[in-house]
Write an enzyme that holds these catalytic residues in place. Structure first.
Site, PDB file in Angstrom:
ATOM      1  N   ALA A   1      76.662  -3.857  71.924  1.00 45.16           N
ATOM      2  CA  ALA A   1      75.708  -4.944  71.805  1.00 45.16           C
ATOM      3  C   ALA A   1      75.142  -4.913  70.390  1.00 45.16           C
ATOM      4  O   ALA A   1      75.218  -3.881  69.707  1.00 45.16           O
ATOM      5  CB  ALA A   1      74.593  -4.767  72.821  1.00 45.16           C
TER       6      ALA A   1
ATOM      7  N   GLY B   1      78.417  -1.745  74.815  1.00 43.80           N
ATOM      8  CA  GLY B   1      78.802  -2.993  75.471  1.00 43.80           C
ATOM      9  C   GLY B   1      80.277  -3.319  75.314  1.00 43.80           C
ATOM     10  O   GLY B   1      80.845  -4.047  76.139  1.00 43.80           O
TER      11      GLY B   1
ATOM     12  N   GLU C   1      81.892  -1.394  77.994  1.00 40.10           N
ATOM     13  CA  GLU C   1      81.490  -2.035  79.255  1.00 40.10           C
ATOM     14  C   GLU C   1      82.284  -3.319  79.489  1.00 40.10           C
ATOM     15  O   GLU C   1      82.687  -3.611  80.613  1.00 40.10           O
ATOM     16  CB  GLU C   1      79.979  -2.294  79.234  1.00 40.10           C
ATOM     17  CG  GLU C   1      79.180  -0.994  79.304  1.00 40.10           C
ATOM     18  CD  GLU C   1      77.699  -1.191  79.041  1.00 40.10           C
ATOM     19  OE1 GLU C   1      77.368  -1.749  77.968  1.00 40.10           O
ATOM     20  OE2 GLU C   1      76.874  -0.796  79.873  1.00 40.10           O
TER      21      GLU C   1
ATOM     22  N   GLU D   1      74.854   4.890  73.833  1.00 40.65           N
ATOM     23  CA  GLU D   1      73.497   4.335  73.900  1.00 40.65           C
ATOM     24  C   GLU D   1      72.403   5.388  73.796  1.00 40.65           C
ATOM     25  O   GLU D   1      71.364   5.157  73.183  1.00 40.65           O
ATOM     26  CB  GLU D   1      73.315   3.529  75.195  1.00 40.65           C
ATOM     27  CG  GLU D   1      74.017   2.183  75.188  1.00 40.65           C
ATOM     28  CD  GLU D   1      75.453   2.240  75.672  1.00 40.65           C
ATOM     29  OE1 GLU D   1      76.038   3.345  75.744  1.00 40.65           O
ATOM     30  OE2 GLU D   1      76.002   1.166  75.968  1.00 40.65           O
TER      31      GLU D   1
HETATM   32  N1  COA Z   1      75.339  -3.881  66.311  1.00 44.46           N
HETATM   33  C1  COA Z   1      75.073  -4.490  65.152  1.00 44.46           C
HETATM   34  N2  COA Z   1      75.782  -4.259  64.027  1.00 44.46           N
HETATM   35  C2  COA Z   1      76.790  -3.370  64.093  1.00 44.46           C
HETATM   36  C3  COA Z   1      77.120  -2.692  65.269  1.00 44.46           C
HETATM   37  C4  COA Z   1      76.342  -2.975  66.434  1.00 44.46           C
HETATM   38  N3  COA Z   1      76.597  -2.412  67.613  1.00 44.46           N
HETATM   39  N4  COA Z   1      78.158  -1.870  65.020  1.00 44.46           N
HETATM   40  C5  COA Z   1      78.471  -2.040  63.725  1.00 44.46           C
HETATM   41  N5  COA Z   1      77.655  -2.945  63.162  1.00 44.46           N
HETATM   42  C6  COA Z   1      77.642  -3.416  61.771  1.00 44.46           C
HETATM   43  C7  COA Z   1      77.071  -2.390  60.818  1.00 44.46           C
HETATM   44  O1  COA Z   1      75.658  -2.450  60.823  1.00 44.46           O
HETATM   45  C8  COA Z   1      77.668  -2.847  59.518  1.00 44.46           C
HETATM   46  O2  COA Z   1      76.964  -3.973  59.071  1.00 44.46           O
HETATM   47  P1  COA Z   1      76.527  -4.100  57.495  1.00 44.46           P
HETATM   48  O3  COA Z   1      77.853  -4.127  56.765  1.00 44.46           O
HETATM   49  O4  COA Z   1      75.777  -5.374  57.439  1.00 44.46           O
HETATM   50  O5  COA Z   1      75.730  -2.872  57.208  1.00 44.46           O
HETATM   51  C9  COA Z   1      79.065  -3.335  59.942  1.00 44.46           C
HETATM   52  O6  COA Z   1      78.969  -3.607  61.328  1.00 44.46           O
HETATM   53  C10 COA Z   1      80.139  -2.298  59.719  1.00 44.46           C
HETATM   54  O7  COA Z   1      79.772  -1.100  60.395  1.00 44.46           O
HETATM   55  P2  COA Z   1      79.706   0.339  59.679  1.00 44.46           P
HETATM   56  O8  COA Z   1      78.732   1.176  60.451  1.00 44.46           O
HETATM   57  O9  COA Z   1      79.456   0.184  58.226  1.00 44.46           O
HETATM   58  O10 COA Z   1      81.204   0.844  59.925  1.00 44.46           O
HETATM   59  P3  COA Z   1      81.719   2.350  59.981  1.00 44.46           P
HETATM   60  O11 COA Z   1      83.199   2.269  59.983  1.00 44.46           O
HETATM   61  O12 COA Z   1      81.031   3.177  58.972  1.00 44.46           O
HETATM   62  O13 COA Z   1      81.232   2.887  61.437  1.00 44.46           O
HETATM   63  C11 COA Z   1      80.909   2.761  63.820  1.00 44.46           C
HETATM   64  C12 COA Z   1      81.767   2.356  62.601  1.00 44.46           C
HETATM   65  C13 COA Z   1      81.440   2.014  65.038  1.00 44.46           C
HETATM   66  C14 COA Z   1      80.995   4.273  64.051  1.00 44.46           C
HETATM   67  C15 COA Z   1      79.421   2.366  63.557  1.00 44.46           C
HETATM   68  O14 COA Z   1      79.382   1.023  63.131  1.00 44.46           O
HETATM   69  C16 COA Z   1      78.529   2.503  64.746  1.00 44.46           C
HETATM   70  O15 COA Z   1      78.162   3.603  65.135  1.00 44.46           O
HETATM   71  N6  COA Z   1      78.137   1.346  65.363  1.00 44.46           N
HETATM   72  C17 COA Z   1      77.220   1.337  66.471  1.00 44.46           C
HETATM   73  C18 COA Z   1      77.881   1.738  67.759  1.00 44.46           C
HETATM   74  C19 COA Z   1      76.883   1.758  68.898  1.00 44.46           C
HETATM   75  O16 COA Z   1      75.953   2.545  68.937  1.00 44.46           O
HETATM   76  N7  COA Z   1      77.110   0.864  69.884  1.00 44.46           N
HETATM   77  C20 COA Z   1      76.298   0.774  71.037  1.00 44.46           C
HETATM   78  C21 COA Z   1      75.250  -0.232  70.851  1.00 44.46           C
HETATM   79  S1  COA Z   1      74.223  -0.337  72.274  1.00 44.46           S
END
Ligand code: COA
Length: 261
Positions: A67, A112, A115, A135
């Site tokens: 999400a 999500g 999910e 989460e």
């Molecule tokens: N919600 C909003 N934005 C998200 C996102 C999410 N769940 N997951 C990634 N993004 C965004 C990042 O903020 C970033 O945006 P920016 O370029 O404006 O800063 C962009 O997507 C790229 O992500 P980034 O984190 O730079 O990529 P990465 O390869 O370094 O890392 C992940 C990849 C998946 C490990 C990391 O993005 C992450 O941990 N995301 C969240 C996962 C999460 O907790 N999901 C559950 C949510 S309830």
């Protein structure tokens, strides 16, 4: 409804290919995106020409990375509850529409995203995929069905391991514990999904819907009621033209031509 965050294309085979298309945010599910998914799932459920769906993510890195955390961060408790109920209802519509759906997990499927994949009938993952429910690392819990579908898929112990530690697992480990049905090379993922659905869609369409219904209602209600449901559904399947065609085709040593009647 015009779509800005998803691509939706109905292929000649009757498979709807739905691509979550927000690659700059790793296809994170914003409220606007959930609204488009709701519309698209309504089409999958309602349009007879659509017989199945494949869900995947745009870009090189992600299926869906969860999400949208920026939106989540601003929710009041009541708004958060409504947010969870809304997403649950949208995913449930796909899960219960009577048509098979495949998650083509082509990268990160987190929160999500996992999910959503778990609400699909089956999951096929590319070898670079990573799946998890992170989460708790954000101080929240899954809200789109993760605490319910994950234990149903992989058992309580493994589900709690993933839900409590929050660490993603690679595709091979997801396959080992039964979270995904197969792992394939990324370049072959969509064709693998299409080929599997091709086999499925060659079978009696009404029977497919009844199998989906029988499995899900039995898992929800328990063995006794599930068996009663199965017997009733078996009776219904025996009354279809598809049953007559399928059994006759077997005896005449030819391929069945099902009409879904
Ligand atoms: N919600 C909003 N934005 C998200 C996102 C999410 N769940 N997951 C990634 N993004 C965004 C990042 O903020 C970033 O945006 P920016 O370029 O404006 O800063 C962009 O997507 C790229 O992500 P980034 O984190 O730079 O990529 P990465 O390869 O370094 O890392 C992940 C990849 C998946 C490990 C990391 O993005 C992450 O941990 N995301 C969240 C996962 C999460 O907790 N999901 C559950 C949510 S309830």
């Amino acid at each position: 409804m015009p779509y800005s965050h998803i691509l939706f294309q109905v292929e000649e085979s009757g498979i709807a290919l739905l691509t979550v298309n927000r690659p700059e945010k790793l296809n994170a599910l914003s409220g606007a995106l959930i609204a488009e998914l709701a519309d698209a799932f309504g089409r999958v459920a309602g349009e007879p020409a659509i017989r199945a769906a494949i869900l995947t993510g745009a870009g090189e890195k992600a299926f869906v990375a969860g999400a949208d955390i920026r939106e989540l961060a601003a929710l009041s408790p009541y708004a958060a509850r409504a947010f969870a109920l809304r997403g649950q209802a949208v995913f449930r519509q796909l899960e219960t529409c009577g048509k098979p759906s495949v998650a083509a997990v082509n990268g990160f499927a987190l929160g999500g995203g996992l999910e959503l994949a778990m609400a699909c009938t089956v999951r096929f993952a590319s070898d670079n995929a990573k799946l998890g429910q992170p989460e708790v690392k954000l101080g929240i819990i899954p809200g789109y069905g993760g605490t319910q579908r994950l234990p149903r898929l992989v058992g309580r112990g493994r589900a709690l391991e993933l839900l409590l530690a929050g660490d993603p697992i690679p595709a091979a480990e997801a396959y080992r514990i039964g979270l995904v049905n197969a792992v394939v090379a990324r370049a072959e993922l969509l064709d693998y999904c299409r080929a599997w659905l091709g086999k499925v869609l060659a079978n009696g369409p009404l029977a497919l819907g009844l199998v989906l219904d029988a499995v899900d209602s039995g898992l929800d209600s328990g063995l006794e009621e599930g068996l009663r449901f199965e017997a009733a559904a078996f009776g219904i399947s025996a009354a279809t033209e598809d049953c007559r065609e399928g059994t006759r085709a077997f005896l005449e040593k030819r391929r069945a031509a099902f009409t879904g009647k």
